[in-house]
Design a protein around this motif. Sequence first.
Motif, PDB file in Angstrom:
ATOM      1  N   MET A   1      -2.485   3.574 -12.502  1.00  0.00           N
ATOM      2  CA  MET A   1      -3.111   2.955 -11.271  1.00  0.00           C
ATOM      3  C   MET A   1      -2.599   3.696 -10.363  1.00  0.00           C
ATOM      4  N   LEU A   2      -0.835   2.631 -10.888  1.00  0.00           N
ATOM      5  CA  LEU A   2      -0.171   1.899  -9.560  1.00  0.00           C
ATOM      6  C   LEU A   2       0.153   3.284  -9.424  1.00  0.00           C
ATOM      7  N   SER A   3       0.843   4.408 -10.102  1.00  0.00           N
ATOM      8  CA  SER A   3       1.586   5.409  -9.146  1.00  0.00           C
ATOM      9  C   SER A   3       0.980   6.263  -7.624  1.00  0.00           C
ATOM     10  N   PRO A   4      -0.364   6.472  -7.968  1.00  0.00           N
ATOM     11  CA  PRO A   4      -0.876   6.731  -6.671  1.00  0.00           C
ATOM     12  C   PRO A   4      -1.193   5.731  -5.282  1.00  0.00           C
ATOM     13  N   MET A   5      -0.670   4.749  -5.641  1.00  0.00           N
ATOM     14  CA  MET A   5      -1.424   4.112  -4.705  1.00  0.00           C
ATOM     15  C   MET A   5       0.621   3.883  -4.058  1.00  0.00           C
ATOM     16  N   ILE A   6       0.966   3.864  -4.356  1.00  0.00           N
ATOM     17  CA  ILE A   6       2.594   4.046  -4.208  1.00  0.00           C
ATOM     18  C   ILE A   6       2.596   5.113  -3.488  1.00  0.00           C
ATOM     19  N   ILE A   9       1.184   4.928  -0.292  1.00  0.00           N
ATOM     20  CA  ILE A   9       1.600   3.739   0.903  1.00  0.00           C
ATOM     21  C   ILE A   9       3.444   4.511   1.635  1.00  0.00           C
ATOM     22  N   PHE A  10       3.442   5.785   0.436  1.00  0.00           N
ATOM     23  CA  PHE A  10       4.935   5.942   1.378  1.00  0.00           C
ATOM     24  C   PHE A  10       4.555   7.569   1.725  1.00  0.00           C
ATOM     25  N   LEU A  11       3.050   7.822   2.252  1.00  0.00           N
ATOM     26  CA  LEU A  11       2.738   8.790   2.694  1.00  0.00           C
ATOM     27  C   LEU A  11       2.366   7.977   4.180  1.00  0.00           C
ATOM     28  N   LEU A  12       2.249   7.214   4.182  1.00  0.00           N
ATOM     29  CA  LEU A  12       1.495   6.002   5.550  1.00  0.00           C
ATOM     30  C   LEU A  12       3.168   6.011   6.050  1.00  0.00           C
ATOM     31  N   LEU A  13       3.581   5.245   4.758  1.00  0.00           N
ATOM     32  CA  LEU A  13       5.218   4.805   5.995  1.00  0.00           C
ATOM     33  C   LEU A  13       6.281   6.144   6.792  1.00  0.00           C
ATOM     34  N   VAL A  14       5.477   7.506   6.107  1.00  0.00           N
ATOM     35  CA  VAL A  14       7.157   8.675   6.651  1.00  0.00           C
ATOM     36  C   VAL A  14       5.700   9.381   8.221  1.00  0.00           C
ATOM     37  N   PHE A  15       4.475   8.258   7.975  1.00  0.00           N
ATOM     38  CA  PHE A  15       3.115   9.113   8.863  1.00  0.00           C
ATOM     39  C   PHE A  15       4.512   8.143  10.291  1.00  0.00           C
ATOM     40  N   PHE A  16       4.077   7.321   9.968  1.00  0.00           N
ATOM     41  CA  PHE A  16       4.216   6.525  11.048  1.00  0.00           C
ATOM     42  C   PHE A  16       5.826   6.200  11.275  1.00  0.00           C
ATOM     43  N   ILE A  17       6.312   6.438  10.723  1.00  0.00           N
ATOM     44  CA  ILE A  17       8.110   6.552  11.452  1.00  0.00           C
ATOM     45  C   ILE A  17       7.911   8.564  12.021  1.00  0.00           C
TER      46      ILE A  17
END
Length: 123
Positions: A1-6, A9-17
């Motif tokens: 269950m932790l893998s989809p959340m990570i 978060i990675f996709l959001l980080l890329v979007f903000f960058i």
Amino acid sequence: MLSPMIDMIFLLLVFFIVSTMYMSEVKTIPIRLPIAKHSENVSKSNFNVTIKKDGSLYLDENKIEMDMLVQNAAIESKHDSSFSVIIRAEDEAPYKTIIQLMDKMKGAGVTRFGLATDTGESK
């Protein structure tokens, strides 16, 4: 269950960058700058002034009169000790206009200037 959340978060980080990179892009009037092979890159400037070959002045993308530009720069320089002006003069711009602008800004208390050039390298 932790893998989809990570993954999210990675996709959001890329979007903000990526979105931050587009927000920091300097938007100015497209002109042909003079070429200088030994110029330095300056990453930050408060005012980006463009002088076209007909002598017209632009602050970022907005046309402006010289007196109003100098007033705005004087106000900003009083509030910010690291205030600087980058002058982007087209390669055929009148030299007299560039000197007048720099002289009026110096008289208004602006002491940090830069003149934009092109390196001549293909992009």
